[in-house]
Design a protein around this motif. Structure first.
Motif, PDB file in Angstrom:
ATOM      1  N   SER A 319      35.716  -8.348  49.510  1.00 51.45           N
ATOM      2  CA  SER A 319      35.880  -8.755  50.592  1.00 51.45           C
ATOM      3  C   SER A 319      35.645  -8.337  52.102  1.00 51.45           C
ATOM      4  O   SER A 319      35.413  -8.516  53.109  1.00 51.45           O
ATOM      5  CB  SER A 319      36.887  -9.974  50.827  1.00 51.45           C
ATOM      6  N   ALA A 343      25.106 -10.304  55.000  1.00 50.25           N
ATOM      7  CA  ALA A 343      25.139 -11.499  54.512  1.00 50.25           C
ATOM      8  C   ALA A 343      24.336 -11.342  53.113  1.00 50.25           C
ATOM      9  O   ALA A 343      24.436 -11.480  52.335  1.00 50.25           O
ATOM     10  CB  ALA A 343      23.979 -12.174  55.430  1.00 50.25           C
ATOM     11  N   VAL A 346      26.431 -10.400  50.821  1.00 53.25           N
ATOM     12  CA  VAL A 346      27.485 -12.012  49.962  1.00 53.25           C
ATOM     13  C   VAL A 346      25.630 -12.881  49.055  1.00 53.25           C
ATOM     14  O   VAL A 346      26.471 -13.841  48.255  1.00 53.25           O
ATOM     15  CB  VAL A 346      27.131 -13.062  51.677  1.00 53.25           C
ATOM     16  N   THR A 350      27.084 -14.329  45.615  1.00 48.01           N
ATOM     17  CA  THR A 350      26.795 -15.006  45.218  1.00 48.01           C
ATOM     18  C   THR A 350      25.849 -15.104  43.673  1.00 48.01           C
ATOM     19  O   THR A 350      25.685 -16.005  42.766  1.00 48.01           O
ATOM     20  CB  THR A 350      25.673 -16.339  46.197  1.00 48.01           C
ATOM     21  N   ILE A 379      33.818 -13.876  48.612  1.00 48.42           N
ATOM     22  CA  ILE A 379      32.759 -14.281  49.988  1.00 48.42           C
ATOM     23  C   ILE A 379      32.710 -15.720  51.315  1.00 48.42           C
ATOM     24  O   ILE A 379      32.733 -15.383  52.280  1.00 48.42           O
ATOM     25  CB  ILE A 379      31.623 -15.095  48.225  1.00 48.42           C
ATOM     26  N   ASP A 380      34.050 -16.211  51.121  1.00 43.63           N
ATOM     27  CA  ASP A 380      34.383 -16.958  51.707  1.00 43.63           C
ATOM     28  C   ASP A 380      34.861 -16.685  52.840  1.00 43.63           C
ATOM     29  O   ASP A 380      34.811 -16.224  54.071  1.00 43.63           O
ATOM     30  CB  ASP A 380      35.410 -18.265  50.955  1.00 43.63           C
ATOM     31  N   ASP A 383      32.021 -13.985  54.066  1.00 47.36           N
ATOM     32  CA  ASP A 383      31.179 -14.810  55.321  1.00 47.36           C
ATOM     33  C   ASP A 383      32.485 -15.435  56.570  1.00 47.36           C
ATOM     34  O   ASP A 383      31.855 -15.099  58.100  1.00 47.36           O
ATOM     35  CB  ASP A 383      30.913 -16.256  54.957  1.00 47.36           C
ATOM     36  N   ILE A 386      31.392 -11.707  59.332  1.00 43.25           N
ATOM     37  CA  ILE A 386      30.395 -12.096  60.023  1.00 43.25           C
ATOM     38  C   ILE A 386      30.132 -12.763  60.696  1.00 43.25           C
ATOM     39  O   ILE A 386      29.671 -12.740  61.781  1.00 43.25           O
ATOM     40  CB  ILE A 386      29.628 -12.234  59.318  1.00 43.25           C
ATOM     41  N   THR A 387      31.182 -14.142  60.872  1.00 44.34           N
ATOM     42  CA  THR A 387      30.962 -14.999  62.064  1.00 44.34           C
ATOM     43  C   THR A 387      31.619 -14.120  63.124  1.00 44.34           C
ATOM     44  O   THR A 387      31.471 -15.152  63.945  1.00 44.34           O
ATOM     45  CB  THR A 387      31.085 -16.465  61.103  1.00 44.34           C
ATOM     46  N   SER A 413      24.237 -16.562  55.679  1.00 42.29           N
ATOM     47  CA  SER A 413      25.550 -16.514  55.130  1.00 42.29           C
ATOM     48  C   SER A 413      26.518 -17.514  54.991  1.00 42.29           C
ATOM     49  O   SER A 413      26.806 -18.068  53.730  1.00 42.29           O
ATOM     50  CB  SER A 413      25.852 -15.412  56.787  1.00 42.29           C
ATOM     51  N   SER A 414      26.340 -18.682  55.455  1.00 49.21           N
ATOM     52  CA  SER A 414      26.823 -19.954  55.556  1.00 49.21           C
ATOM     53  C   SER A 414      26.533 -21.170  54.484  1.00 49.21           C
ATOM     54  O   SER A 414      27.305 -20.746  53.150  1.00 49.21           O
ATOM     55  CB  SER A 414      26.585 -20.706  56.733  1.00 49.21           C
ATOM     56  N   ALA A 417      26.836 -18.852  50.912  1.00 49.75           N
ATOM     57  CA  ALA A 417      28.694 -19.227  50.756  1.00 49.75           C
ATOM     58  C   ALA A 417      28.881 -20.870  50.128  1.00 49.75           C
ATOM     59  O   ALA A 417      29.901 -20.831  49.208  1.00 49.75           O
ATOM     60  CB  ALA A 417      29.316 -18.803  51.939  1.00 49.75           C
TER      61      ALA A 417
END
Length: 556
Positions: A319, A343, A346, A350, A379-380, A383, A386-387, A413-414, A417
């Motif tokens: 992370s 991203a 991520v 996934t 991942i969460d 993400d 990144i946001t 990315s969202s 996730a």
């Protein structure tokens, strides 16, 4: 029996008081929660501005705990520096005293009117800001009613010998009284409710002023514990700097006030002869004094917290961002490139989750479920990083293409996730259910499921490729995959319905379970399509506004 009923009445009125506070808090948060968060995120700049921001937010929602949790989440996400965050917490502590000042006046006559207005707003309107304001009015009315009833309940207790003995015992033990009030405030998540209760006791001369002030100190200390326990769930010690720093300022203020406790009744008596008003004034004076004392010292205080709670950096933590370079903020194009590279990480994680899910259906892989949850949690967090990184870019320095690319990165990315969440909680969760119930798929179901998951992993790789290299033809092909998964679900649903109609209930139960797996796979595929294919198609005007056929007879 009389004592039992009196105890039940006391508990009921305390519960009504807490519920009134809760309705005020939840009503304001529902009505203005999103706007308050946005405003707070923008306003937490300098120490002075952050202080008044915390004061204003808490004055609106009347919960320093809720404000503290919001500020803690901002600090953990890197949206606010430690020094302004501590200043905002000091402002929040002052803001929570405003409603106590208002409640120190006798406003019981307003309670029925407030409840009437609140019920009318709540029943008259659909879910909206007006309906939420109705909750606020109802909560205020319940607050006033509960206070009035507590006052009436305490009136005959003034001569109770047992209560007099208990309160006399606490009068000589201010530290124990402080700890008792702190526990009550922590449990109720509200210093307002506890301070108001202390005011009720003081108004009937049931507690001495020095005991009342010790209890007020405990109420202030107790609510500073909640953000520490609930807002700093991260294993990184740095995430606990802000809530622990706020607890430290309150603890220091309480220790100083305990030293001055013998002289406080005389000082507060000068401001007001009314015991209840004196309690409210002391609550306000204590928080203002702590703010004035610590505001000039926040910068060195923050340095101490950073030194005591250093940021933990694990190079093997998935992370941990690898490409989000803060120095690149001045060049939006470079910063967007860094975010795009992050991203893609991520997307890689996934892909690994989908591989774990596929392996879980083919063989017993229960030991990998814990690892999958660890990867999904990473991942969460990634993400979110990144946001946050993109949200702090200078919007004025970005052109139209930069804004479009920023939206594409956020969408990619969202959605990746979200796909990882479904792969973990949905697909991998189904593998655990399959083993627990001892079910076994038919050969046809097993082969079809393997093909579905292989196709899903292929679509995920194509999604990542589209994010890097835009291709309208490949985007259109990927979008058509939604039809394939929709047809798979429809075929499985029809097959399951036929089993039920034929009375094959043993197959029907397994068929319903298999159908849930296909639905989760379809959901994952939908997130993949929305991650990269739809933004490309929308850019080239290849998407319809909706899936409804044009109909001249449609209502206007």
């Amino acid at each position: 029996m009389t004592e039992l009923f009196a105890l039940l009445n006391f508990g009921g009125y305390i519960a009504l008081l807490l519920w009134g506070v809760h309705m005020v808090q939840s009503g304001v948060q529902r009505a203005f929660g999103a706007a308050l968060r946005i405003w707070m995120g923008r306003a937490l700049g300098t120490r002075v501005r952050a202080f008044f921001t915390g004061l204003a937010i808490t004055s609106a929602i009347q919960s320093s705990t809720a404000t503290g949790l919001m500020i803690t989440s901002f600090a953990a996400g890197g949206l606010v520096a430690l020094t302004p965050g501590l200043a905002a917490m000091l402002g929040a502590n002052v803001g929570t005293t405003i409603i106590v000042q208002l409640l120190s006046f006798n406003l019981t006559a307003l309670a029925p009117t407030l409840i009437l207005i609140g019920v009318w707003l709540f029943r008259r309107h659909q879910p909206s800001r007006r309906r939420d304001l109705g909750r606020v009015f109802i909560g205020l009315g319940l607050l006033l009613l509960s206070l009035h009833e507590l006052v009436l309940l305490f009136a005959p207790l003034q001569d109770a010998r047992l209560l007099e003995i208990l309160l006399d015992a606490l009068s000589g033990q201010p530290v124990i009284a402080l700890l008792l009030a702190a526990i009550l405030a922590w449990a109720s998540h509200s210093s307002v409710a506890v301070v108001v209760l202390i005011m009720s006791l003081a108004s009937h001369d049931m507690i001495e002023p020095s005991l009342a002030y010790a209890l007020v100190l405990g109420a202030n200390l107790g609510t500073s514990v909640n953000p520490l326990l609930e807002g700093a769930g991260d294993d990184d010690p740095a995430a606990r700097r802000l809530p622990l720093g706020n607890l430290g300022t309150r603890l220091a203020g309480c220790l100083l006030a305990l030293v001055l406790l013998p002289w406080l009744p005389t000082l507060m008596g000068v401001l007001s002869a009314d015991p209840a008003r004196a309690v409210a004034n002391f609550h306000t004076l204590f928080n203002v004094a702590v703010a004035l004392l610590f505001l000039p010292l926040l910068t060195p205080y923050a340095r101490v917290l950073v030194r005591v709670l250093p940021k933990r950096s694990d190079p093997n933590d998935p992370s941990r961002p690898q490409y989000l370079d803060e120095s690149a903020h001045e060049v939006p194009a470079i910063a967007l490139g860094n975010a795009a590279r992050e991203a893609l990480r991520v997307a890689d994680m996934t892909q690994s989750l989908l591989g774990m899910a596929r392996a879980g259906f083919l063989r017993d892989n229960r030991h990998r479920i814990a690892h999958a949850r660890y990867v999904n949690s990473a991942i969460d967090r990634l993400d979110g990083a990144i946001t946050t990184y993109l949200a702090t870019l200078d919007q004025d320095a970005m052109n139209q293409d930069d804004h479009r690319r920023l939206d594409e990165i956020l969408a990619f990315s969202s959605n990746m996730a979200h796909a990882g969440n479904i792969a973990t909680s949905g697909l991998l969760g189904h593998t655990a259910t399959l083993r627990k119930k001892g079910w076994a798929f038919t050969a046809a179901q097993r082969d079809e499921l393997t093909t579905v998951l292989d196709r899903l992993m292929r679509n995920q790789r194509q999604t990542a490729a589209l994010f890097v290299a835009e291709d309208i033809r490949s985007a259109r092909y990927l979008a058509f995959e939604k039809d394939h998964f929709r047809e798979l679900e429809a075929t499985a649903a029809e097959r399951n319905l036929q089993n039920i109609q034929a009375g094959r209930l043993d197959q029907a139960e397994l068929g319903s379970f298999y159908l849930d797996i296909l639905r989760d796979a379809k959901t994952v595929n939908s997130f993949l399509v929305e991650a990269a294919a739809y933004p490309i198609l929308a850019k080239h005007n290849e998407l319809l506004p909706n899936r409804l056929r044009e109909n001249s007879g449609a209502p206007e």
